[in-house]
Motif scaffolding. Structure first.
Motif, PDB file in Angstrom:
ATOM      1  N   LEU A 171      50.199 -94.896 -85.291  1.00 54.25           N
ATOM      2  CA  LEU A 171      51.145 -94.097 -84.493  1.00 54.25           C
ATOM      3  C   LEU A 171      50.576 -93.839 -83.100  1.00 54.25           C
ATOM      4  CD1 LEU A 171      53.845 -92.597 -84.438  1.00 54.25           C
ATOM      5  CD2 LEU A 171      52.637 -90.593 -85.336  1.00 54.25           C
ATOM      6  N   GLY A 172      49.285 -93.556 -83.015  1.00 51.85           N
ATOM      7  CA  GLY A 172      48.647 -93.370 -81.712  1.00 51.85           C
ATOM      8  C   GLY A 172      48.722 -94.625 -80.862  1.00 51.85           C
ATOM      9  N   LYS A 173      48.472 -95.774 -81.483  1.00 49.74           N
ATOM     10  CA  LYS A 173      48.562 -97.050 -80.768  1.00 49.74           C
ATOM     11  C   LYS A 173      49.994 -97.313 -80.310  1.00 49.74           C
ATOM     12  CE  LYS A 173      44.869 -99.192 -83.447  1.00 49.74           C
ATOM     13  NZ  LYS A 173      44.574-100.176 -84.502  1.00 49.74           N
ATOM     14  N   THR A 231      58.451-102.970 -87.384  1.00 49.62           N
ATOM     15  CA  THR A 231      59.834-103.065 -86.917  1.00 49.62           C
ATOM     16  C   THR A 231      60.229-101.750 -86.247  1.00 49.62           C
ATOM     17  OG1 THR A 231      60.830-102.151 -88.927  1.00 49.62           O
ATOM     18  CG2 THR A 231      60.397-104.551 -88.901  1.00 49.62           C
ATOM     19  N   PRO A 232      61.298-101.751 -85.461  1.00 43.00           N
ATOM     20  CA  PRO A 232      61.752-100.492 -84.867  1.00 43.00           C
ATOM     21  C   PRO A 232      62.065 -99.418 -85.917  1.00 43.00           C
ATOM     22  CG  PRO A 232      62.737-102.316 -83.697  1.00 43.00           C
ATOM     23  CD  PRO A 232      62.033-102.901 -84.906  1.00 43.00           C
ATOM     24  N   HIS A 233      62.658 -99.805 -87.055  1.00 42.36           N
ATOM     25  CA  HIS A 233      62.942 -98.819 -88.109  1.00 42.36           C
ATOM     26  C   HIS A 233      61.653 -98.228 -88.665  1.00 42.36           C
ATOM     27  CE1 HIS A 233      67.222 -99.466 -88.215  1.00 42.36           C
ATOM     28  NE2 HIS A 233      67.054-100.763 -88.364  1.00 42.36           N
ATOM     29  N   GLN A 234      60.664 -99.079 -88.865  1.00 41.56           N
ATOM     30  CA  GLN A 234      59.386 -98.591 -89.361  1.00 41.56           C
ATOM     31  C   GLN A 234      58.727 -97.667 -88.339  1.00 41.56           C
ATOM     32  OE1 GLN A 234      57.375-102.272 -90.174  1.00 41.56           O
ATOM     33  NE2 GLN A 234      58.418-102.578 -92.135  1.00 41.56           N
ATOM     34  N   SER A 235      58.842 -98.011 -87.063  1.00 43.24           N
ATOM     35  CA  SER A 235      58.240 -97.163 -86.025  1.00 43.24           C
ATOM     36  C   SER A 235      58.911 -95.788 -85.996  1.00 43.24           C
ATOM     37  CB  SER A 235      58.311 -97.833 -84.654  1.00 43.24           C
ATOM     38  OG  SER A 235      59.613 -97.791 -84.109  1.00 43.24           O
ATOM     39  N   ARG A 236      60.214 -95.768 -86.238  1.00 46.57           N
ATOM     40  CA  ARG A 236      60.942 -94.486 -86.251  1.00 46.57           C
ATOM     41  C   ARG A 236      60.469 -93.620 -87.416  1.00 46.57           C
ATOM     42  NH1 ARG A 236      62.744 -90.378 -83.977  1.00 46.57           N
ATOM     43  NH2 ARG A 236      64.770 -89.598 -84.590  1.00 46.57           N
ATOM     44  N   VAL A 237      60.280 -94.222 -88.594  1.00 47.42           N
ATOM     45  CA  VAL A 237      59.779 -93.463 -89.745  1.00 47.42           C
ATOM     46  C   VAL A 237      58.384 -92.935 -89.464  1.00 47.42           C
ATOM     47  CG1 VAL A 237      59.045 -93.645 -92.164  1.00 47.42           C
ATOM     48  CG2 VAL A 237      61.259 -94.585 -91.452  1.00 47.42           C
ATOM     49  N   LEU A 238      57.521 -93.780 -88.916  1.00 48.85           N
ATOM     50  CA  LEU A 238      56.173 -93.328 -88.584  1.00 48.85           C
ATOM     51  C   LEU A 238      56.216 -92.170 -87.597  1.00 48.85           C
ATOM     52  CD1 LEU A 238      54.324 -96.767 -88.258  1.00 48.85           C
ATOM     53  CD2 LEU A 238      54.091 -95.089 -90.114  1.00 48.85           C
ATOM     54  N   SER A 239      57.086 -92.264 -86.621  1.00 46.21           N
ATOM     55  CA  SER A 239      57.209 -91.195 -85.629  1.00 46.21           C
ATOM     56  C   SER A 239      57.687 -89.892 -86.270  1.00 46.21           C
ATOM     57  CB  SER A 239      58.174 -91.633 -84.522  1.00 46.21           C
ATOM     58  OG  SER A 239      58.333 -90.614 -83.575  1.00 46.21           O
ATOM     59  N   LEU A 240      58.692 -89.970 -87.130  1.00 45.37           N
ATOM     60  CA  LEU A 240      59.184 -88.772 -87.813  1.00 45.37           C
ATOM     61  C   LEU A 240      58.093 -88.146 -88.670  1.00 45.37           C
ATOM     62  CD1 LEU A 240      62.784 -89.849 -88.874  1.00 45.37           C
ATOM     63  CD2 LEU A 240      62.178 -88.039 -87.261  1.00 45.37           C
ATOM     64  N   LEU A 241      57.354 -88.980 -89.388  1.00 41.53           N
ATOM     65  CA  LEU A 241      56.272 -88.458 -90.215  1.00 41.53           C
ATOM     66  C   LEU A 241      55.160 -87.867 -89.359  1.00 41.53           C
ATOM     67  CD1 LEU A 241      56.105 -91.225 -92.957  1.00 41.53           C
ATOM     68  CD2 LEU A 241      57.014 -88.895 -93.187  1.00 41.53           C
ATOM     69  N   GLY A 242      54.947 -88.419 -88.185  1.00 42.92           N
ATOM     70  CA  GLY A 242      53.935 -87.880 -87.279  1.00 42.92           C
ATOM     71  C   GLY A 242      54.278 -86.489 -86.768  1.00 42.92           C
ATOM     72  N   HIS A 243      55.570 -86.178 -86.728  1.00 39.08           N
ATOM     73  CA  HIS A 243      56.015 -84.858 -86.280  1.00 39.08           C
ATOM     74  C   HIS A 243      56.255 -83.893 -87.441  1.00 39.08           C
ATOM     75  CE1 HIS A 243      56.954 -87.232 -82.648  1.00 39.08           C
ATOM     76  NE2 HIS A 243      56.576 -86.132 -82.042  1.00 39.08           N
ATOM     77  N   ALA A 244      56.119 -84.370 -88.655  1.00 44.48           N
ATOM     78  CA  ALA A 244      56.376 -83.548 -89.841  1.00 44.48           C
ATOM     79  C   ALA A 244      55.156 -82.696 -90.170  1.00 44.48           C
ATOM     80  CB  ALA A 244      56.725 -84.449 -91.027  1.00 44.48           C
ATOM     81  N   GLU A 245      55.355 -81.801 -91.094  1.00 43.08           N
ATOM     82  CA  GLU A 245      54.235 -81.011 -91.608  1.00 43.08           C
ATOM     83  C   GLU A 245      53.214 -81.965 -92.226  1.00 43.08           C
ATOM     84  OE1 GLU A 245      53.991 -77.647 -91.341  1.00 43.08           O
ATOM     85  OE2 GLU A 245      55.876 -77.658 -90.217  1.00 43.08           O
ATOM     86  N   ALA A 246      51.998 -81.511 -92.352  1.00 45.52           N
ATOM     87  CA  ALA A 246      50.913 -82.362 -92.854  1.00 45.52           C
ATOM     88  C   ALA A 246      51.206 -82.925 -94.239  1.00 45.52           C
ATOM     89  CB  ALA A 246      49.603 -81.584 -92.872  1.00 45.52           C
ATOM     90  N   GLU A 247      51.896 -82.146 -95.093  1.00 45.85           N
ATOM     91  CA  GLU A 247      52.160 -82.636 -96.451  1.00 45.85           C
ATOM     92  C   GLU A 247      53.225 -83.723 -96.496  1.00 45.85           C
ATOM     93  OE1 GLU A 247      54.583 -78.932 -95.737  1.00 45.85           O
ATOM     94  OE2 GLU A 247      52.445 -79.352 -95.649  1.00 45.85           O
ATOM     95  N   GLY A 248      54.005 -83.881 -95.430  1.00 42.26           N
ATOM     96  CA  GLY A 248      54.978 -84.963 -95.343  1.00 42.26           C
ATOM     97  C   GLY A 248      56.414 -84.516 -95.572  1.00 42.26           C
ATOM     98  N   GLU A 255      60.233-106.040 -78.951  1.00 42.24           N
ATOM     99  CA  GLU A 255      59.306-107.137 -78.639  1.00 42.24           C
ATOM    100  C   GLU A 255      57.852-106.659 -78.620  1.00 42.24           C
ATOM    101  OE1 GLU A 255      59.942-110.484 -78.175  1.00 42.24           O
ATOM    102  OE2 GLU A 255      61.950-109.954 -78.901  1.00 42.24           O
ATOM    103  N   SER A 256      57.623-105.464 -78.107  1.00 42.98           N
ATOM    104  CA  SER A 256      56.247-104.970 -78.020  1.00 42.98           C
ATOM    105  C   SER A 256      55.680-104.621 -79.396  1.00 42.98           C
ATOM    106  CB  SER A 256      56.165-103.768 -77.076  1.00 42.98           C
ATOM    107  OG  SER A 256      56.878-102.669 -77.591  1.00 42.98           O
ATOM    108  N   LEU A 257      56.549-104.348 -80.365  1.00 43.92           N
ATOM    109  CA  LEU A 257      56.085-104.017 -81.715  1.00 43.92           C
ATOM    110  C   LEU A 257      55.697-105.249 -82.540  1.00 43.92           C
ATOM    111  CD1 LEU A 257      58.652-101.254 -82.727  1.00 43.92           C
ATOM    112  CD2 LEU A 257      56.195-100.934 -82.308  1.00 43.92           C
ATOM    113  N   ILE A 258      56.196-106.412 -82.164  1.00 42.25           N
ATOM    114  CA  ILE A 258      55.977-107.624 -82.955  1.00 42.25           C
ATOM    115  C   ILE A 258      54.488-107.883 -83.227  1.00 42.25           C
ATOM    116  CG2 ILE A 258      56.172-110.158 -82.916  1.00 42.25           C
ATOM    117  CD1 ILE A 258      58.986-109.739 -81.668  1.00 42.25           C
ATOM    118  N   PRO A 259      53.600-107.817 -82.222  1.00 51.48           N
ATOM    119  CA  PRO A 259      52.184-108.074 -82.523  1.00 51.48           C
ATOM    120  C   PRO A 259      51.576-107.081 -83.511  1.00 51.48           C
ATOM    121  CG  PRO A 259      52.562-108.170 -80.153  1.00 51.48           C
ATOM    122  CD  PRO A 259      53.820-107.646 -80.784  1.00 51.48           C
ATOM    123  N   MET A 260      52.161-105.893 -83.610  1.00 52.01           N
ATOM    124  CA  MET A 260      51.654-104.888 -84.550  1.00 52.01           C
ATOM    125  C   MET A 260      52.213-105.104 -85.956  1.00 52.01           C
ATOM    126  SD  MET A 260      51.891-101.418 -82.267  1.00 52.01           S
ATOM    127  CE  MET A 260      50.729-100.479 -83.225  1.00 52.01           C
ATOM    128  N   GLY A 261      53.207-105.984 -86.089  1.00 52.71           N
ATOM    129  CA  GLY A 261      53.822-106.204 -87.392  1.00 52.71           C
ATOM    130  C   GLY A 261      54.693-105.044 -87.836  1.00 52.71           C
TER     131      GLY A 261
END
Length: 152
Positions: free
Chosen positions: A106-108, A35-52, A27-33
């Motif tokens: 990701l910070g938001k 989805t939970p799956h998208q947030s998980r991918v963003l989180s994984l990429l945020g913890h990955a090496e800089a090149e991705g 529910e909290s992600l809805i205003p950001m547009g």
């Protein structure tokens, strides 16, 4: 004194709490547009090496099929939150990394997660929250997908 039949089922209580937490997060992600799956991918990429990461690496870490990961990455790329670049180690592969706006998003999301969960956990006293964290860390030690085991 409670017998085994009258004690609460810990697994059931844990699953119910988990459902509430996931629902609040969704529910909290809805205003950001997002989805939970998208947030998980963003989180994984945020913890990955800089090149991705390669798509196959994302799929492995998410425990889903690579084609499903491709769909989520396509959605994030359309929102300009990730970028795909050729993998210098394998010209047949691409690397997926956060774009500058993806890193800002990701910070938001991190702040949003803390804020959305604060209300849920504030029912517990500070010592109870500390005890819950301690107990969950004990249980997490057996989780092979935990960051403590090298997975991100």
């Amino acid at each position: 004194m409670q017998n085994d039949e009258s004690k609460p089922d810990l697994a059931d209580l844990f699953l119910r709490a988990s459902r509430v937490i996931r629902g609040r997060w969704r529910e909290s992600l809805i205003p950001m547009g997002i989805t939970p799956h998208q947030s998980r991918v963003l989180s994984l990429l945020g913890h990955a090496e800089a090149e991705g990461l390669r798509n196959s690496q994302l799929a492995e870490r998410l425990h889903i099929a690579a084609r499903s990961t491709t769909e989520v990455v396509d959605q994030l790329e359309a929102k300009q939150l990730v970028v795909r670049t050729p993998d210098p180690a394998d010209r047949r592969a691409t690397l997926i990394a956060l774009s500058p706006s993806g890193r800002a998003q990701l910070g938001k999301m991190s702040q949003l997660r803390r804020d959305s969960m604060a209300g849920y956990f504030e029912k517990l006293s500070a010592p109870d929250r500390d005890e819950l964290a301690r107990l969950l860390e004990i249980l997490d030690r057996e989780n092979p997908r935990s960051p403590r085991h090298g997975c991100k």
